[in-house]
Enzyme design. Structure first.
Site, PDB file in Angstrom:
ATOM      1  CG  HIS A  85      67.581  41.663 -23.366  1.00 47.77           C
ATOM      2  ND1 HIS A  85      68.081  40.829 -22.373  1.00 47.77           N
ATOM      3  CD2 HIS A  85      68.631  42.005 -24.147  1.00 47.77           C
ATOM      4  CE1 HIS A  85      69.383  40.663 -22.567  1.00 47.77           C
ATOM      5  NE2 HIS A  85      69.740  41.372 -23.627  1.00 47.77           N
ATOM      6  CG  ASP A 130      66.192  39.963 -19.634  1.00 49.99           C
ATOM      7  OD1 ASP A 130      65.906  41.088 -20.093  1.00 49.99           O
ATOM      8  OD2 ASP A 130      67.209  39.333 -19.989  1.00 49.99           O
ATOM      9  CB  SER A 137      71.401  40.460 -26.349  1.00 44.35           C
ATOM     10  OG  SER A 137      71.445  41.680 -25.628  1.00 44.35           O
TER      11      SER A 137
END
EC number: 3.1.1.-
Length: 382
Positions: A351, A348, A41
């Site tokens: 990240h 968040d 991610s």
């Protein structure tokens, strides 16, 4: 320390000005014609959400003004690198509509691991697209490109040339999920036992890509996840386990072990591959400094998430992730985004924000965290 940081910020500002002036010109001449990215991610530009469409909420709010398949409020490191080399954002390999692969492809997907997962996405949240799968996708992509050019098939306008694979950057930003996914359940010492296997898989993947023509490889190391709100709230610890910045000492020591071994392994790989460039990027150094000294970078918050629920000190709840709404106790709660993501290192709890990604990207471009020295910014000219 302060003077070093100020000098780095001044240099980064100069680099940014250069990128703004020259990085977007269509006639720029670069040593590299494409980027092929492998990751999770931290560098996924939409692959996961192409496979499992569902992204909503405040993701992408800073730059794209809407969810854009990225686990951040805006651009990722790979986005900044692509633009600095005069390329468009990388299209996800899994995206069937609107993709343009003339300047490379992005095989990264959210929640990917280096090692093959022994569970499913719907049980543990781990992506089925591990590094081995991403490598197979890359190999098939090359086969399709070669065949399309040989047979003059339709669709060539969105594909690179046959010779692009030897003139490309191959970037790796993966391994975080291998480290963190089992951390709470088995502990840091048991996680360390399989980290050499993770690193060996990365080195083996580089060698396989070298075998099909790749020559330039950039490997980003593991972030200081002991400073992540998600880890700080999910890993059992005492106050004695925290350093003066609020980060988990045993977790970050294990990260340091991983990064030292990764650097050593890449050095060995470098000697084995003739005429190859294998670069270790110490992105950990910049991100750790951001967490420890956010104000030195013009930011306000280190270990507190922008998008989350719970307030101080971490604004993170293991049961309520960014953008989601659920009943907690007798009340409906929503994990909302802050109004000023540029003041946060953590987007968040898991990240980085676009602002943090930008600082890391500038350090990659100016070569200050490259081993051996490798100044990407010098490899393109207008």
């Amino acid at each position: 320390m302060a003077s070093d940081i100020n000098r780095r910020r001044s240099f980064s500002l100069l680099v940014l000005i250069i990128v703004m002036l020259y990085g977007h010109k269509g006639d720029s001449k670069c040593d590299f014609e494409a980027i092929f990215n492998f990751g999770d991610s931290n560098s996924d530009t939409g692959g996961f959400w192409a496979a499992f469409p569902a992204q909503s909420g405040p993701w992408g709010m800073t730059y794209f003004k809407k969810p854009a398949g990225r686990a951040s409020d805006g651009r990722l490191i790979i986005d900044f690198l692509a633009k600095s080399l005069g390329m468009p954002f990388l299209s996800p390999y899994l995206q069937s509509i609107g993709s343009d692969f003339r300047h490379g492809a992005n095989f990264a997907t959210l929640a990917s691991t280096v090692l093959l997962p022994n569970t499913s996405l719907f049980v543990s949240g781990i992506s089925p697209f591990s590094l081995a799968i991403q490598l197979n996708q890359m190999k098939q992509f090359k086969v399709n490109v070669d065949e399309s050019h040989s047979l003059d098939r339709p669709g060539l306008k969105i594909l690179p040339s046959k010779i692009v694979f030897g003139k490309s950057l191959y970037t790796f930003y993966i391994g975080q999920n291998d480290f963190t996914s089992n951390l709470a359940s088995i502990g840091v010492e048991r996680v360390k036992l399989y980290l050499p296997q993770v690193i060996g898989q990365i080195a083996g993947t580089i060698k396989e890509i070298y075998g099909i023509g790749g020559r330039t490889f950039l490997v980003l190391n593991l972030a200081p996840v002991g400073c992540y709100p998600a880890i700080l709230t999910g890993y059992t610890h005492t106050d004695a386990d925290l350093d003066k910045y609020g980060c988990l000492i045993p977790v970050n020591k294990a990260v340091k072990y991983y990064n030292t071994l990764l650097n050593k392994t890449l050095s060995q790989t470098r000697t084995e591959l003739k005429n190859a460039t294998v670069i270790y990027l110490d992105t950990h150094k910049i991100l750790l400094d951001l967490f420890q000294h956010p104000k030195s970078y013009g930011m306000k918050h280190g270990i507190k998430a922008c998008c989350g629920y719970g307030g101080r000190p971490y604004n993170f709840n293991q049961k309520l992730f960014c953008g989601n709404t659920k009943v907690i106790g007798n009340f409906s709660a929503t994990a909302k985004a802050c109004r000023d993501p540029h003041n946060y290192v953590s987007w968040d709890g898991i990240h980085a924000t676009e602002a943090a990604n930008h600082h890391i990207s500038m350090a990659i471009l100016d070569g200050s965290i490259s081993y051996p020295p490798f100044i990407l910014n010098n490899l393109c000219s207008p």
